[in-house]
Design a protein around this motif. Structure first.
Motif, PDB file in Angstrom:
ATOM      1  N   UNK A 592      47.491  34.496 -29.226  1.00  0.00           N
ATOM      2  CA  UNK A 592      47.201  33.494 -28.188  1.00  0.00           C
ATOM      3  C   UNK A 592      46.882  34.157 -26.851  1.00  0.00           C
ATOM      4  N   UNK A 593      46.034  35.161 -26.900  1.00  0.00           N
ATOM      5  CA  UNK A 593      45.718  35.910 -25.692  1.00  0.00           C
ATOM      6  C   UNK A 593      44.734  35.121 -24.822  1.00  0.00           C
ATOM      7  N   UNK A 594      44.814  35.285 -23.490  1.00  0.00           N
ATOM      8  CA  UNK A 594      43.942  34.527 -22.583  1.00  0.00           C
ATOM      9  C   UNK A 594      42.466  34.705 -22.918  1.00  0.00           C
ATOM     10  N   UNK A 595      41.717  33.624 -22.811  1.00  0.00           N
ATOM     11  CA  UNK A 595      40.293  33.650 -23.138  1.00  0.00           C
ATOM     12  C   UNK A 595      39.519  34.592 -22.229  1.00  0.00           C
ATOM     13  N   UNK A 596      40.073  34.911 -21.059  1.00  0.00           N
ATOM     14  CA  UNK A 596      39.378  35.803 -20.134  1.00  0.00           C
ATOM     15  C   UNK A 596      39.197  37.194 -20.735  1.00  0.00           C
ATOM     16  N   UNK A 597      39.970  37.523 -21.790  1.00  0.00           N
ATOM     17  CA  UNK A 597      39.787  38.804 -22.481  1.00  0.00           C
ATOM     18  C   UNK A 597      38.393  38.925 -23.088  1.00  0.00           C
ATOM     19  N   UNK A 598      37.729  37.807 -23.292  1.00  0.00           N
ATOM     20  CA  UNK A 598      36.357  37.838 -23.804  1.00  0.00           C
ATOM     21  C   UNK A 598      35.451  38.591 -22.839  1.00  0.00           C
ATOM     22  N   UNK A 599      35.731  38.449 -21.541  1.00  0.00           N
ATOM     23  CA  UNK A 599      34.934  39.112 -20.509  1.00  0.00           C
ATOM     24  C   UNK A 599      35.511  40.469 -20.137  1.00  0.00           C
ATOM     25  N   UNK A 600      36.830  40.574 -20.050  1.00  0.00           N
ATOM     26  CA  UNK A 600      37.444  41.851 -19.666  1.00  0.00           C
ATOM     27  C   UNK A 600      38.820  41.960 -20.294  1.00  0.00           C
ATOM     28  N   UNK A 601      39.107  43.106 -20.868  1.00  0.00           N
ATOM     29  CA  UNK A 601      40.396  43.356 -21.501  1.00  0.00           C
ATOM     30  C   UNK A 601      40.777  44.814 -21.288  1.00  0.00           C
ATOM     31  N   UNK A 602      42.051  45.122 -21.486  1.00  0.00           N
ATOM     32  CA  UNK A 602      42.512  46.512 -21.341  1.00  0.00           C
ATOM     33  C   UNK A 602      42.725  47.171 -22.691  1.00  0.00           C
ATOM     34  N   UNK A 603      42.152  46.589 -23.761  1.00  0.00           N
ATOM     35  CA  UNK A 603      42.303  47.165 -25.100  1.00  0.00           C
ATOM     36  C   UNK A 603      41.069  46.836 -25.925  1.00  0.00           C
ATOM     37  N   UNK A 604      40.915  47.566 -27.017  1.00  0.00           N
ATOM     38  CA  UNK A 604      39.938  47.206 -28.042  1.00  0.00           C
ATOM     39  C   UNK A 604      40.376  47.851 -29.345  1.00  0.00           C
ATOM     40  N   UNK A 605      39.551  47.742 -30.382  1.00  0.00           N
ATOM     41  CA  UNK A 605      39.870  48.328 -31.685  1.00  0.00           C
ATOM     42  C   UNK A 605      38.798  49.355 -32.042  1.00  0.00           C
TER      43      UNK A 605
END
Length: 834
Positions: A592-605
């Motif tokens: 349930x991570x904030x939708x703003x992660x779509x634009x900017x996040x501090x992680x990826x895979x």
């Protein structure tokens, strides 16, 4: 006022399908009853609308001028016409957003009066349409949903989507009902697909024991040293074979692995890196195919990273008749063996230090459906009888032949009753609800007629099942309403929507039980079931298919990066790109991570191959891992994933127009109409003499282009520091003049700065992210809109705007969490009404 209102997308079903009564109803009984006695705005219009248009718009948009191809002087209020409705909707939005009229002298109260009048008219009309016809016209299974449903019904694993025509996308999704027509051609494809599935399932029912697992050791896999060819060479001392890093066509093929028949196979192999580079790994690919120049189509199986220590890997793939495996290093960053050296005597290349992969053994196991499961699906608990056919030998002796599957029959002491019970059970599972005797009658009669021909239960059942699999009741969602509400879906229809939304297949036993009891529609139970489906591994179907369509990842194979400009691009990297995005979206949903992660996040895979592509330090280990990003990495958020950056480029150049439209429609929730047919496309200069910014400045001088470019250019330019394969660049790559060894050279510098219509400016991608992240509710609203479209089969319309806003507002406490938004959609009238 200048509007760009060309080629608008139709929002509704064809007007001929609309009832006439509702239009008259809202005209006479709506908020403007007594005023709107005519549908022609120019002849008889509400005073507030007429005054506003006359004072602010007619000067530029009268019958004689018609700037932007918009004539407001004779504009009709014929809202039963979808194009006319959409045009009025765009007028409303342009004025409401302050884009039109273009000057700053507009009186605020006058504008509000105009907007209130138009809003009331449009909402009343759209609401009446929905009440009369529903939001979603008849919707059918997509071809991937069809495949999963048939596989589940018949307990088979045969791929079926390849039999069916490609889907037509609307609003980016293949689930939208208005583009899901069925033609004679597609009906024939459904019949062919059903025949293939039924043959596979009945043959499995009567088949012998599954073939044993076959293990190939290094001696069976090695090449014939007298012929060499394109096979890996043997190393007797190590008891393995080695495939070297080279670009030799079809190198690494393994003829010993040729399969006797098409089936799904489990493939295991033991591998080890030979002369790995400094990072200690050699990335390799596994493919299948005929693997020769006459039949060069290759099918991807998977990739692995060979390390200094021996490791075992496992894959599953459908392999076609007479196809073999190909295993070889497939990393363009490795030192390559020159093609002329490949045919040298075994042992020649190893002292030269070229990297390669050593293979100890390969195991192949054919995966077959569980026979007991197949039996339950097709014939219940009826027994099978082996039929022996007399065969005369050369000595006139008689023996029995039991080799053919035709020598078996389904035994029934009461064929009439068994046919009825089995077909009824199959129909209920296929139609995803209870089936009445009258609904069952045509299929049962068909089976009776076939049984009368030769008394074969097998053929009678097969005929009925085939008819059911091509029935509209199977191919289409039968979304019946509750008795108490002619718009609210009944519990069976709700179960179908939920299961196909999150699993892409029919409801399981738990959902069906709740639907039968009429309890699924209770909000708390529906929420628990939504969580149950999301927590199940089968929800990966939703993550993959929604992500692929929402973000346009289905285009990942549409272009091949120019080999001269981007020589580092290889198949391993190509197939890793979408893995990052799927894993990222799954993380947003699961936590349930904030939708703003779509634009900017501090992680990826990432895996080590993708980390190298991004120039990010690899933390160690193998496989795809969650990696924390340095703020200076210039990554973070879906918008900087290489998968997205590749599908928004053409393989040679990038275009701020293409990426800008993608940003607006996929991330920011704004629709951009297609350009006028007479406007030429912008052609970037691959020689590097002119920048794309210079080219666009000339393009935007066209009056018909400027209105849209002011919206789409800013987010498009913000992504210009990413090349066609998602790598970071400070300069564009340009074709070399041939005087240098490299086929490409640094061209003009990249300028990613721009300014939004709001006046907010930015210098680069980080600046744009900062501006967008100030309004997380807009990102959440866009995502919710796409979830509604994908899950229900229809995009939100004008009357749905308040409902969409309410979904977003309700998730503010979770920072607009993605799972919360998904729950909001499922709990909303969008999802629970027709």
């Amino acid at each position: 006022m200048k509007f760009r209102l060309l080629n608008f997308e139709s929002r509704f079903c064809h007007p001929a399908t609309w009832p006439i009564a509702w239009l008259a109803t809202w005209l006479l009984a709506g908020p403007f009853g007594g005023v709107l006695q005519s549908t022609t705005l120019a002849a008889d219009q509400p005073e507030s609308i007429a005054d506003f248009l006359s004072l602010n718009c007619i000067g530029c948009h009268d019958s004689g001028t018609s700037e932007g191809d918009l004539d407001l002087e004779s504009l009709e209020l014929q809202l039963e016409d979808p194009d006319n409705f959409h045009l009025w909707e765009r007028v409303f939005d342009r004025v409401g957003q302050g884009e039109m009229p273009p000057d700053d002298t507009l009186d605020k109260e006058e504008s509000l009066s105009f907007l209130s009048s138009v809003h009331g008219i449009l909402k009343t009309a759209d609401t009446a349409r929905i009440r009369s016809a529903g939001r979603v016209p008849a919707r059918r299974l997509t071809r991937t949903q069809y495949e999963r449903n048939v596989q589940q019904l018949l307990a088979t694993n045969i791929p079926l989507s390849e039999y069916l025509p490609e889907e037509t996308l609307t609003n980016g999704f293949d689930t939208v009902s208005k583009s899901q027509q069925i033609s004679n051609h597609s009906m024939a494809a459904y019949l062919q697909s059903a025949d293939a599935a039924l043959d596979a399932s009945f043959n499995q029912l009567l088949a012998d024991a599954p073939p044993p697992t076959v293990r190939f050791d290094w001696k069976q896999l090695r090449r014939d040293e007298k012929k060499t060819g394109r096979m890996a060479e043997g190393r007797p001392r190590h008891k393995d074979i080695v495939a070297w890093s080279t670009r030799q066509n079809f190198y690494g093929k393994l003829p010993a692995t040729t399969v006797p028949n098409a089936a799904r196979y489990r493939i295991r192999l033991s591998v080890q890196a030979v002369h790995p580079p400094s990072d200690g790994r050699v990335w390799c690919s596994v493919q299948s195919g005929f693997i020769n120049a006459k039949a060069s189509t290759m099918y991807w199986v998977g990739s692995f990273e060979a390390t200094k220590e021996p490791k075992e890997y496992e894959f599953e793939a459908w392999i076609r008749d007479d196809h073999m495996l190909r295993v070889h290093p497939n990393d363009r960053g490795l030192r390559q063996v020159p093609v002329p050296l490949i045919g040298r005597k075994a042992g020649t290349l190893e002292p030269m230090g070229f990297p390669g992969v050593a293979i100890k053994w390969i195991e192949m196991e054919q995966i077959v459906a569980d026979r007991a499961e197949t039996r339950r699906a097709l014939i219940g608990d009826l027994p099978l009888r082996k039929i022996t056919t007399p065969v005369t030998t050369t000595q006139n002796q008689t023996k029995t032949n039991e080799s053919s599957d035709r020598q078996f029959e389904i035994v029934s002491e009461n064929p009439e009753q068994d046919l009825q019970e089995l077909i009824h059970s199959f129909a209920q599972r296929a139609f995803r609800r209870s089936v009445t005797p009258d609904e069952l009658k045509p299929y049962l009669n068909f089976a009776r007629q076939r049984f009368a021909v030769d008394g074969s239960m097998r053929e009678a059942l097969r005929s009925a099942y085939r008819t059911i699999l091509c029935s509209p009741r199977f191919l289409y969602f039968e979304e019946s309403a509750r008795a108490s509400d002619d718009l609210a879906l009944d519990d069976y229809a709700l179960a179908n929507r939920l299961s196909h939304f999150l699993w892409g297949v029919s409801p399981d036993a738990k959902l069906t039980q709740l639907a039968a009891a009429g309890r699924l529609s209770k909000p708390n139970i529906l929420r628990k079931q939504t969580d149950r489906l999301l927590d199940d591994v089968r929800s990966t179907a939703f993550v993959k298919e929604f992500s692929d369509q929402w973000l346009m990842l289905y285009e990942i194979n549409s272009t091949t990066p120019d080999g001269d400009l981007y020589p580092e691009y290889d198949d391993v990297l190509h197939h890793t790109l979408v893995d990052e995005t799927h894993a990222f979206v799954e993380e947003l949903v699961n936590h349930d991570m904030p939708a703003v992660n779509i634009v900017d996040s501090d992680f990826t895979f990432l895996n080590s191959r993708l980390a190298r592509h991004y120039d990010i330090a690899w933390p160690g280990g193998t496989g795809l891992q969650r990696v924390k990003l340095d703020p200076k990495s210039r990554r973070g958020g879906v918008i900087t994933h290489a998968s997205v950056l590749k599908v928004t480029a053409n393989g040679t150049t990038t275009s701020p127009i293409t990426r800008g439209v993608w940003m607006l429609e996929r991330i920011m929730g704004q629709h951009i109409p297609p350009p006028p047919a007479n406007v030429p496309a912008v052609e970037p200069d691959i020689r590097g003499a002119k920048s794309i910014r210079d080219e666009l400045e000339k393009h935007k001088s066209l009056e018909s282009c400027a209105a849209c470019h002011v919206k789409m250019d800013p987010p498009g330019f913000a992504l210009e520091n990413y090349d066609v394969i998602g790598g970071w660049r400070e300069n564009y790559r340009a074709v070399s003049d041939g005087q240098k060894k490299s086929k490409w050279v640094d061209g003009l510098p990249v300028d990613a700065s721009h300014q939004f219509v709001s006046g907010e400016s930015f210098a680069d991608i980080d600046g744009m992210k900062e501006i967008l992240c100030k309004h997380p509710e807009r990102i959440a609203r866009s995502l919710a809109m796409h979830l509604v479209t994908y899950s229900t089969g229809a995009a939100p319309t004008f009357a749905d705007r308040e409902t969409l806003d309410a979904i977003v507002a309700a998730t503010k406490s979770t920072n607009y969490g993605v799972r919360s938004l998904l729950h909001g959609v499922v709990q909303s009238p969008f999802f629970q009404q027709k």
